[in-house]
Design a protein around this motif. Structure first.
Motif, PDB file in Angstrom:
ATOM      1  N   GLY A  97      47.194 -37.103 -53.343  1.00  0.00           N
ATOM      2  CA  GLY A  97      48.336 -37.815 -53.893  1.00  0.00           C
ATOM      3  C   GLY A  97      48.937 -38.826 -52.937  1.00  0.00           C
ATOM      4  N   LEU A  98      48.712 -38.636 -51.635  1.00  0.00           N
ATOM      5  CA  LEU A  98      49.262 -39.562 -50.637  1.00  0.00           C
ATOM      6  C   LEU A  98      48.610 -40.931 -50.724  1.00  0.00           C
ATOM      7  CD1 LEU A  98      51.047 -40.019 -48.097  1.00  0.00           C
ATOM      8  CD2 LEU A  98      49.054 -39.303 -46.744  1.00  0.00           C
ATOM      9  N   VAL A  99      47.322 -40.970 -51.033  1.00  0.00           N
ATOM     10  CA  VAL A  99      46.584 -42.237 -50.926  1.00  0.00           C
ATOM     11  C   VAL A  99      46.057 -42.763 -52.260  1.00  0.00           C
ATOM     12  CG1 VAL A  99      45.931 -41.820 -48.532  1.00  0.00           C
ATOM     13  CG2 VAL A  99      44.443 -40.988 -50.367  1.00  0.00           C
ATOM     14  N   GLU A 100      45.778 -41.884 -53.209  1.00  0.00           N
ATOM     15  CA  GLU A 100      45.077 -42.315 -54.415  1.00  0.00           C
ATOM     16  C   GLU A 100      45.974 -43.084 -55.378  1.00  0.00           C
ATOM     17  OE1 GLU A 100      41.353 -39.228 -55.043  1.00  0.00           O
ATOM     18  OE2 GLU A 100      43.131 -39.037 -56.291  1.00  0.00           O
ATOM     19  N   HIS A 101      45.420 -44.134 -55.970  1.00  0.00           N
ATOM     20  CA  HIS A 101      46.040 -44.862 -57.062  1.00  0.00           C
ATOM     21  C   HIS A 101      45.074 -44.867 -58.237  1.00  0.00           C
ATOM     22  CE1 HIS A 101      48.921 -47.398 -54.334  1.00  0.00           C
ATOM     23  NE2 HIS A 101      49.201 -46.101 -54.337  1.00  0.00           N
ATOM     24  N   ARG A 102      45.628 -44.723 -59.436  1.00  0.00           N
ATOM     25  CA  ARG A 102      44.786 -44.694 -60.626  1.00  0.00           C
ATOM     26  C   ARG A 102      43.969 -45.981 -60.741  1.00  0.00           C
ATOM     27  NH1 ARG A 102      48.517 -43.632 -63.745  1.00  0.00           N
ATOM     28  NH2 ARG A 102      48.334 -41.360 -63.699  1.00  0.00           N
ATOM     29  N   GLY A 103      42.658 -45.829 -60.953  1.00  0.00           N
ATOM     30  CA  GLY A 103      41.785 -46.979 -61.123  1.00  0.00           C
ATOM     31  C   GLY A 103      41.325 -47.617 -59.822  1.00  0.00           C
ATOM     32  N   GLU A 104      41.735 -47.059 -58.682  1.00  0.00           N
ATOM     33  CA  GLU A 104      41.372 -47.629 -57.392  1.00  0.00           C
ATOM     34  C   GLU A 104      40.262 -46.802 -56.738  1.00  0.00           C
ATOM     35  OE1 GLU A 104      44.162 -49.292 -54.019  1.00  0.00           O
ATOM     36  OE2 GLU A 104      43.961 -47.122 -53.777  1.00  0.00           O
TER      37      GLU A 104
END
Length: 407
Positions: free
Chosen positions: A341-348
């Motif tokens: 959750g710290l680094v992930e972005h949806r679609g990235e």
């Protein structure tokens, strides 16, 4: 009956669908949220829109304490609260679903209605409406009764939601077990940020376990899903970890036993997990990963890099196959373990997400708390799309007597 319209249907019949549409529209404006205060405000706003004048919700608390809430329109038009309460009680309006009650204010005729807020025998006060001029018609009283019934139903749902949320919140607080204490030769800071406003804890977790000879086990994990269900499984994983770690096994064998335990329970949710065994005497860390993202290391100049770790299957799959990786670690470096959750972005792409972390620069003398503050701010963790857990650790000068066996 009025003459038929061009289609041969009497005008009186043509007006019925129009009235029903208007009624549905009025009812739809009430109860748009699970907030009791907003529902009351929507009720009085719609009441004034429909019949004019002023409207308020008569709220009754313990020991006959009553007051007006969500007042809409000119408050001077409303009858006094004691009078409204007495009129409502006289007709049992607060105990059962009675009809609207007309009464006049003292000294002058001012039409008013008190409509009970009741649903399924549960009283929630009353809707009080008043205006100058003409008395309320039976049709207006019936309309206000429908609006009040709608509001009472949503107030009931709002209170039930609040009650259940309180129970869940208490249970979540019980699940927020504090991590163990590391050895005095290790500074550790931990931060946890659940996604959303209603959750106190989810499936992300951090743990520290003291081992023999001054070593400390650092763990971060992420159970699939969110909310209470994930938190329950998170607690099960933490409990298993503490028991297994007491045998002082290497990290990859700890993961293997955790996987065996979790896979034996059909309802246990899978989880990723990263374990780091820190050995200050040797100046090294040994890592093992169950489907988890690699840790970061910040060097003495504040530069960030990622440590490659062989990635095995998530816990709970029963597949095993975990491998260790060992690196040097000295007091000038900071080890950072985190959940996705710290680094992930949806679609990235995840590599791009990790590059963003690796691009964060830190002050050369930053302590563990400062490191976490910086990484959370630079990666905008407040707006994360998933739960966030971060653990930062630094070696420091060994405290005499801190290396002995744990008792």
């Amino acid at each position: 009956m009025r003459p038929a319209a061009s289609g041969g249907v009497p005008e009186r019949d043509l007006a019925v669908p129009t009235r029903l549409v208007a009624l549905r529209t009025a009812l739809a404006r009430i109860g748009t949220t699970l907030d009791e205060g907003k529902t009351c405000a929507e009720l009085t706003r719609e009441a004034v829109r429909q019949v004019g004048g002023a409207a308020a919700v008569l709220w009754v608390g313990g020991e006959a304490v009553a007051r007006y809430e969500a007042v809409r329109g000119d408050p001077a038009l409303l009858p006094g609260v004691p009078w409204a309460l007495a009129a409502a009680r006289e007709a049992s309006a607060l105990e059962e679903a009675a009809s609207a009650i007309p009464y006049a204010s003292a000294g002058r005729a001012r039409p008013a209605l008190c409509v009970p807020l009741v649903t399924d025998g549960h009283p929630y006060g009353g809707l009080v409406c008043a205006r100058e001029g003409a008395s309320f018609t039976p049709a207006e009283a019936e309309l206000l009764g429908l609006l009040a019934e709608r509001a009472a139903s949503h107030i009931r749902h709002a209170r039930e939601h609040e009650r259940v949320s309180g129970i869940v919140g208490n249970l979540q607080r019980a699940l927020l077990a504090e991590p163990g204490r590391p050895h005095p030769n290790l500074d550790v800071a931990i931060r946890y940020m659940p996604v959303g406003q209603s959750a106190l804890v989810g499936g992300d977790w951090c743990e520290t376990v003291r081992l023999h000879f001054g070593r400390t086990l650092l763990v971060v994990g992420d159970v699939m899903g969110h909310g209470l269900e994930a938190a329950v499984d998170m607690t099960a994983y933490r409990s298993s970890l503490r028991y297994i770690a007491s045998a002082d096994l290497p990290p990859h064998r700890v993961l293997r036993q955790l996987d065996d335990t979790a896979s034996a329970e059909a309802d246990r949710r899978p989880a990723t997990c990263l374990i780091a065994r820190v050995d200050p005497n040797r100046g090294q860390i040994t890592l093992a990963s169950a489907g988890h993202l690699p840790p970061a290391v910040i060097d003495g100049q504040g530069r960030t890099s990622l440590l490659p770790v062989p990635v095995g299957p998530p816990l709970g799959t029963g597949l095993g196959g975990y491998e260790p990786a060992t690196y040097r670690l000295d007091p000038t470096q900071t080890l950072v373990l985190f959940t996705d959750g710290l680094v992930e972005h949806r679609g990235e792409d995840i590599d791009h997400s990790l590059d963003r972390l690796a691009g964060v620069a830190f002050a050369a003398t930053a302590g563990v708390e400062d490191v976490i503050d910086t990484v959370l701010a630079r990666l905008d963790a407040r707006h994360a799309e998933d739960d966030v857990a971060v653990l930062a650790a630094q070696l420091h000068d060994r405290v005499p007597g801190a290396d002995g066996p744990v008792t």
